[in-house]
Design an enzyme around this catalytic site. Structure first.
Site: not given
Ligand code: IVH
Length: 667
Positions: A114, A116, A118, A224, A311, A405, A408, A423, A429
């Site tokens: 799934e 990750k 941010d 999740y 990553k 500026c 002008c 300005c 201007c």
């Molecule tokens: S699983 C033990 N699933 O990524 C399981 N983490 O270091 C731990 N994160 O700060 C996390 N999306 O908050 C998992 N689909 C996802 C995620 C996710 C974002 C973040 C999580 C953690 C960092 C992993």
């Protein structure tokens, strides 16, 4: 309403609102209009105001954010929140798979993959179905109790829709990219520091001590995992997700696969297509689906052995600052910009980066000739992250912010509390005039097709226009004299100018380019005032009380309308036939029924309560007042109306009953 009845109604309302929140925020499929939703909310607020003892933690009224906190209490997690080990390429994923196969003694493993997200990690704790606590991850053992802010996140249920006596869930709070951009735009207009990316904005919002601010930030959450649950016995990650979904959370749909090559390809695919999603992701997470297998593998000190984060490569690069120049915007704000040696990064070539303001340059100590790390912040605006000081050779030059500026020559001024220089001569201007016209013609403002920056430059240089109002007086003979302007384009331009005379009031207010009045504020003002005339006459006091209009914006608006040259500009537009009070259609709709009318309510109405009636009046453009005067247009009277009714009779003011009122609304 007596208390017992109120309690029953309150339960109904809470259920209905929770249902509609889910339709709107989780399923993206609303069933009722905003107006109908507001009515439910109003009724609920009224009952809670009357019987504060009935207010509970799962009430949707808690979503608007309560009183500001002094600091966050620390919160010790029931189950520590682990983080993930990282994979920096597909080979790391294959290696992970090998290790898992060895440790479990199997050659086929089912994984889920799934996004990750941010954002910011969050743990949610529910007891008897009611959200008790929301806490940040912190160091995994102790985080901060941010419950008041978590309650404002609309796709986190305050009450579960599935009977689970205890649930501890974990997920990620984030800000959708569009909301992030809107937020930064508002902050830029207000002269506030910008957030570097969605994650910082989400983290900054969840760590706001004033939950009302968090409530305005459009935070969302993907949930999740279950850290702990009573009342269900899920066997796999996918079953957890199913349960979470049934309980009312927004979850992600994972890829389920036992083929490590398919998983690698899937991760690489999203590495390339991450920008197609409406939110930021910084990788993919691969987890073993079976919870029994997860248990067998167990955890290391900080991370589980059964999951890994793939990553994405960072979208940063290093390039050289060739020069620093300053730009003058339409409101006169002077922004420094770095001209960079072109660098290909995350799908596009970057040759400029905003340096925001003088403080930013000083804090990062950015000099002309420096090598800098560039990042696509929020994946849109390239940003300077830091200077590579090791690559300095002594020939770098410090940047001196100009005193005047560049367009002008007028002195630059820095207002108190603001990071930007302005300005001091907005009238003449040329840069501001030009930017103002570009803004006026832009799509979200007057939408004058065929009038881009190049044509505006030509018109200004030829002396055919000095401001945007002059556009409406242009003649075809004048236009065809311009370079690259044929008969047909001239006609098209005149046509689009003609079409632009009918825009909505919000678009017109936005087009004026009043400092701090962006699209959002313009909409709020249009809704409130219904005509430009009314807005022009509004006092500071009337403006400052409007939600989303603070003292700074109120002052900027009154300043704008006080200036003679703006009055002349508006008059010139009006004389050219620009419908400054908005499209007639919009007016009709907005003016529906009660525009500009003042009502006084008295007595008990047969079916409507006071709040409902006031809301309906406001919705139809009217106002309600507490006392009867000559300015009152209607008194809406019900049973056992008292002195207000007598006074209305004395003053000869129209007195109407509920039925007449509803009929007037219908018409
Ligand atoms: S699983 C033990 N699933 O990524 C399981 N983490 O270091 C731990 N994160 O700060 C996390 N999306 O908050 C998992 N689909 C996802 C995620 C996710 C974002 C973040 C999580 C953690 C960092 C992993």
């Amino acid at each position: 309403m007596e208390e017992q009845k109120a309690a029953v109604r309150l339960t109904e309302l809470k259920e209905q609102i929770a249902y509609h929140d889910k339709r709107y925020y989780v399923l993206d499929a609303p069933e009722i209009s905003d107006y109908q939703y507001d009515q439910l909310m109003r009724e609920l607020l009224e009952i809670e105001a009357q019987y504060p003892q009935l207010l509970t933690a799962d009430s949707p009224s808690q979503r608007v954010g309560g009183a500001p906190l002094k600091e966050f209490a620390s919160y010790t997690h029931r189950n520590s929140l682990l983080s993930l080990m990282n994979a920096y390429g597909t080979d790391d994923l294959r290696e992970f798979h090998q290790r898992v196969c060895n440790d479990l003694g199997k050659d086929e493993i089912e994984y889920v993959v799934e996004y990750k997200i941010d954002g910011l990690s969050i743990a949610l704790y529910y007891e008897n179905g009611v959200l008790q606590t929301g806490a940040t991850r912190g160091d995994g053992v102790t985080g901060e109790n941010v419950t008041a802010n978590v309650r404002t996140i609309k796709n986190i249920p305050l009450r579960l829709q599935k009977a689970l006596p205890v649930l501890e869930a974990r997920g990620e709070v984030y800000l959708p990219r569009a909301s992030f951009e809107r937020l930064n735009q508002q902050r830029e207009e207000a002269g506030e520091a910008l957030f570097a990316n969605c994650r910082n904005a989400a983290a900054g919002s969840i760590r706001q001590l004033d939950p009302k601010i968090a409530a305005q930030r459009d935070l969302r959450a993907f949930i999740y995992t279950m850290l702990y649950v009573e009342g269900a016995e899920p066997q796999s990650h996918t079953q957890c997700i199913e349960l979470l979904k049934e309980a009312g959370f927004t979850t992600m749909e994972p890829l389920v696969s036992s083929d490590i090559e398919e998983i690698c390809a899937y991760c690489e695919y999203w590495g390339e297509h991450r920008h197609d999603l409406p939110f930021d992701i910084d990788g993919m997470v691969v987890k073993i689906n079976s919870l029994a297998d997860q248990q067998v593998l167990g955890n290391r000190a900080k991370n589980p052995r059964w999951a890994i984060a793939y990553k994405f490569p960072p979208e940063q690069g290093v390039t050289q600052v060739e020069d620093i120049v300053v730009q003058v915007g339409r409101t006169g704000a002077v922004t420094p910009v770095a001209n960079l040696t072109p660098l290909f990064l995350a799908g596009s070539t970057i040759s400029r980066a905003t340096l925001h303001n003088e403080d930013f340059i000083r804090e990062k100590d950015i000099r002309i000739g420096d090598y800098v790390v560039i990042q696509k912040a929020g994946e849109v605006i390239p940003e300077v992250v830091s200077v590579v000081t090791e690559r300095r050779n002594g020939g770098e030059q410090e940047f001196q912010f100009p005193k005047v500026c560049p367009a002008c020559g007028a002195p630059l001024i820095r207002l108190e509390d603001e990071a930007a220089y302005h300005c001091s001569d907005p009238m003449t201007c040329p840069a501001q005039v030009r930017e103002g016209i570009i803004h006026f013609a832009s799509r979200d403002a007057m939408n004058i097709e065929g009038l881009g920056p190049a044509v505006i430059n030509q018109l200004l240089q030829a002396g055919l226009i000095a401001n945007a109002a002059d556009l409406y007086y242009l003649q075809k003979e004048q236009l065809v004299q311009l370079e690259r302007m044929g008969d047909k384009s001239a006609e098209n331009l005149l046509n689009s100018l003609e079409n632009s005379k009918r825009r909505t009031l919000a678009q017109i207010i936005f087009a004026l380019g009043i400092r701090l009045v962006g699209q959002n504020v313009a909409k709020v003002l249009a809704r409130q005032f219904h005509s430009l005339e009314a807005l022009q006459q509004a006092s500071y006091d009337e403006l400052v009380v409007i939600d989303e209009v603070g003292p700074k914006i109120a002052e900027s608006i009154t300043d704008y309308f006080q200036k003679d040259r703006h009055a002349a500009f508006l008059q010139k537009l009006a004389e050219a036939g620009v419908q400054l009070n908005g499209e007639p259609a919009e007016q009709k709709q907005e003016k529906a029924a009660f525009a500009g009318k003042t009502f006084v309510l008295t007595g008990t109405l047969p079916t409507l309560d006071r709040r409902e009636a006031s809301a309906m009046i406001e919705q139809a453009g009217g106002k309600t007042s507490g006392s009867v005067s000559k300015k009152t247009d209607y008194v809406l009277a019900g049973e056992s109306a008292g002195s207000k009714l007598t006074k209305a009779q004395e003053l000869g003011i129209s007195i109407i009953d509920e039925e007449t009122f509803l009929q007037m609304l219908e018409n």
